[in-house]
Scaffold this motif. Structure first.
Motif, PDB file in Angstrom:
ATOM      1  N   ILE A  95      45.260   2.525  37.034  1.00  0.00           N
ATOM      2  CA  ILE A  95      45.251   3.537  38.093  1.00  0.00           C
ATOM      3  C   ILE A  95      44.058   3.336  39.017  1.00  0.00           C
ATOM      4  O   ILE A  95      44.182   3.401  40.251  1.00  0.00           O
ATOM      5  CB  ILE A  95      45.245   4.952  37.479  1.00  0.00           C
ATOM      6  N   GLU A  96      42.880   3.071  38.445  1.00  0.00           N
ATOM      7  CA  GLU A  96      41.701   2.841  39.280  1.00  0.00           C
ATOM      8  C   GLU A  96      41.845   1.568  40.103  1.00  0.00           C
ATOM      9  O   GLU A  96      41.424   1.517  41.264  1.00  0.00           O
ATOM     10  CB  GLU A  96      40.444   2.768  38.405  1.00  0.00           C
ATOM     11  N   MET A  97      42.449   0.529  39.525  1.00  0.00           N
ATOM     12  CA  MET A  97      42.673  -0.698  40.284  1.00  0.00           C
ATOM     13  C   MET A  97      43.647  -0.450  41.432  1.00  0.00           C
ATOM     14  O   MET A  97      43.484  -0.990  42.533  1.00  0.00           O
ATOM     15  CB  MET A  97      43.211  -1.795  39.361  1.00  0.00           C
ATOM     16  N   SER A  98      44.649   0.392  41.209  1.00  0.00           N
ATOM     17  CA  SER A  98      45.594   0.734  42.274  1.00  0.00           C
ATOM     18  C   SER A  98      44.896   1.490  43.392  1.00  0.00           C
ATOM     19  O   SER A  98      45.163   1.266  44.579  1.00  0.00           O
ATOM     20  CB  SER A  98      46.741   1.582  41.710  1.00  0.00           C
ATOM     21  N   VAL A 115      47.423  -0.274  46.407  1.00  0.00           N
ATOM     22  CA  VAL A 115      48.811  -0.635  46.112  1.00  0.00           C
ATOM     23  C   VAL A 115      49.265   0.142  44.881  1.00  0.00           C
ATOM     24  O   VAL A 115      48.485   0.856  44.249  1.00  0.00           O
ATOM     25  CB  VAL A 115      48.962  -2.149  45.868  1.00  0.00           C
ATOM     26  N   PHE A 116      50.534  -0.018  44.541  1.00  0.00           N
ATOM     27  CA  PHE A 116      51.087   0.690  43.396  1.00  0.00           C
ATOM     28  C   PHE A 116      50.978  -0.162  42.131  1.00  0.00           C
ATOM     29  O   PHE A 116      50.849  -1.385  42.191  1.00  0.00           O
ATOM     30  CB  PHE A 116      52.543   1.066  43.663  1.00  0.00           C
ATOM     31  N   ILE A 117      51.044   0.514  40.992  1.00  0.00           N
ATOM     32  CA  ILE A 117      50.862  -0.171  39.715  1.00  0.00           C
ATOM     33  C   ILE A 117      51.915  -1.246  39.512  1.00  0.00           C
ATOM     34  O   ILE A 117      51.619  -2.328  39.003  1.00  0.00           O
ATOM     35  CB  ILE A 117      50.895   0.851  38.557  1.00  0.00           C
ATOM     36  N   ASN A 118      53.163  -0.966  39.919  1.00  0.00           N
ATOM     37  CA  ASN A 118      54.196  -1.985  39.724  1.00  0.00           C
ATOM     38  C   ASN A 118      53.906  -3.245  40.533  1.00  0.00           C
ATOM     39  O   ASN A 118      54.261  -4.351  40.130  1.00  0.00           O
ATOM     40  CB  ASN A 118      55.580  -1.422  40.063  1.00  0.00           C
ATOM     41  N   THR A 119      53.230  -3.103  41.683  1.00  0.00           N
ATOM     42  CA  THR A 119      52.819  -4.280  42.451  1.00  0.00           C
ATOM     43  C   THR A 119      51.729  -5.046  41.718  1.00  0.00           C
ATOM     44  O   THR A 119      51.729  -6.281  41.691  1.00  0.00           O
ATOM     45  CB  THR A 119      52.311  -3.867  43.844  1.00  0.00           C
ATOM     46  N   LEU A 120      50.799  -4.326  41.109  1.00  0.00           N
ATOM     47  CA  LEU A 120      49.763  -4.985  40.313  1.00  0.00           C
ATOM     48  C   LEU A 120      50.371  -5.731  39.138  1.00  0.00           C
ATOM     49  O   LEU A 120      49.943  -6.842  38.801  1.00  0.00           O
ATOM     50  CB  LEU A 120      48.759  -3.955  39.795  1.00  0.00           C
TER      51      LEU A 120
END
Length: 448
Positions: free
Chosen positions: A425-428, A433-438
């Protein structure tokens, strides 16, 4: 905790109450314009085109709204591009520019929603000073391509007696990236919708969430993750583990449902197993209505699909999701799973593959579930090969159910121990961007 997610308590209020939602994931599709919340009607257009719609999946704030899930259909977001204004002989007003450009594109039978004169700075090649441009709003991506082709070849402006020929800007930006940047939206953001500014979807719902609404994008207030807006609400996490072999006839699914961050310690457990034994007892900790023994794989997967929909989890985690859920059981699970670049996707739910996350974050000699359990939890896990699984499936099918629950528990504990949820979540939030993109693109999304 109950397996079935509670219904939204304010659904029958008139007008509906204000909403505050924590966004987890997003998707985009095209469909016919909404009769009220669309970008064509407000511009006086009667085009019968399909327009982009952004779907936001999230969780409602807990104050008086419980831990209800929400699906928000965001309307009114239309693609656009920029073009340098035509070179006139002498001074001219912005209204004349818009009128002439609109008439020129209309003469080419191009459906244009709106034109406006704006100031923009060209980044490549860089020009330090802003210059006037025409922002051209169109109903869909196909029209963007038509405008680009026409402007590249040249559009004649009859009223001014000149040729409008230019290379437009931002024609290759996909709609999803454009809209999320315009809204400043990503996973981990809170959004608010005022009271009565949305419509509740009651028929032909697109998801199994507690609440589903339609709203115009101008009614959304997106908060930056600062102060109290950094908080993460209670989320329902479903740890799923499938015990199977390449051969048909060996299949057991264990699931553990937990409210992350709510303080509830009691988990809900469910199990499904393929067996001909009618008197099979559920494993310890599994209630009778959450256990099922099935004689056919299709019946098992159908019940599993229904149970996941009733649980309505925000996050689904598993170990080696791509291999276990797709490669081994591809012919079985195709009814409920959709293969993506990095694994399985469950209709708006964020899916975490523990194996993939561990390989990206830690350097270990082994990444098997047994090795991860020993390394992080300091506990032993016995590896069971395919031959043993097939033999035990015939002799003691109940043991497969216990093994699936055991591994689902190990996966959940590793997920929480390494704080994978808060990290993603913090990286998003940082990358926007969204988690699914990560999960699909990994660290490369930060330099894309």
């Amino acid at each position: 905790m109950p397996w079935v997610r509670p219904a939204f308590p304010g659904a029958k209020q008139t007008p509906p109450p204000a909403l505050c939602a924590f966004v987890m994931s997003a998707d985009m599709h095209t469909r016919k314009p909404h009769p009220e919340f669309n970008g064509l009607k407000e511009q006086g257009c009667n085009f019968n085109f399909s327009c982009p719609v952004v779907d936001l999946w999230g969780v409602l704030r807990a104050d008086g709204q419980g831990t209800c899930s929400i699906l928000i259909h965001v309307h009114g977001l239309l693609p656009y591009l920029f073009a340098r204004i035509p070179t006139y002989r002498g001074p001219v007003t912005d209204d004349v520019i818009v009128q002439d450009c609109f008439a020129a594109l209309k003469a080419r039978s191009i459906a244009v929603v709106k034109l406006e004169v704006v100031e923009r700075t060209v980044v490549y090649p860089f020009h330090p000073e802003a210059e006037k441009m025409v922002r051209i709003t169109v109903p869909n991506k196909q029209t963007v391509e038509a405008v680009e082709k026409s402007l590249s070849s040249g559009v004649k402006i009859e009223s001014a007696g000149l040729l409008w020929k230019t290379e437009p800007f931002e024609t290759n930006v996909d709609n999803q990236t454009r809209f999320f940047c315009d809204l400043d939206l990503s996973s981990g953001r809170w959004v608010e919708i005022p009271r009565g500014a949305y419509q509740v979807v009651t028929h032909q719902k697109a998801g199994s969430t507690s609440l589903e609404v339609d709203v115009h994008h101008r009614q959304l207030t997106v908060h930056k993750p600062e102060g109290d807006w950094q908080l993460i609400p209670s989320l329902r996490i479903l740890s799923l583990h499938i015990v199977s072999t390449p051969a048909r006839g060996t299949l057991a699914v264990g699931a553990i449902l937990r409210n992350f961050g709510s303080g509830e310690e009691e988990d809900a457990k469910a199990c499904w197993v393929l067996s001909d034994q009618k008197d099979l007892e559920p494993p310890p900790g599994v209630e009778a209505h959450l256990f099922g023994a099935f004689t056919s794989e299709s019946a098992l997967l159908s019940n599993l699909e229904k149970s996941i929909g009733n649980a309505d989890p925000d996050i689904i985690i598993s170990y080696d999701m791509h291999s276990t859920l797709l490669d081994r059981t591809k012919f079985r699970a195709s009814r409920i799973l959709h293969s993506g670049q990095s694994g399985a996707k469950f209709g708006g739910r964020v899916s975490f593959d523990i194996l993939k996350l561990e390989k990206a974050s830690d350097k270990l000699s082994l990444y098997s579930l047994s090795a991860l359990t020993q390394h992080y939890l300091k506990e032993s896990r016995i590896e069971v090969n395919c031959a043993t699984l097939e033999r035990e499936a015939k002799r003691r099918p109940g043991i497969l159910a216990k093994w699936s629950l055991r591994d689902a528990n190990f996966t959940l504990r590793i997920f929480e121990r390494n704080q994978m949820l808060s990290g993603q979540i913090e990286m998003s939030r940082v990358t926007g961007v969204f988690i699914n993109t990560l999960m699909d693109r990994g660290q490369s999304v930060k330099v894309a």
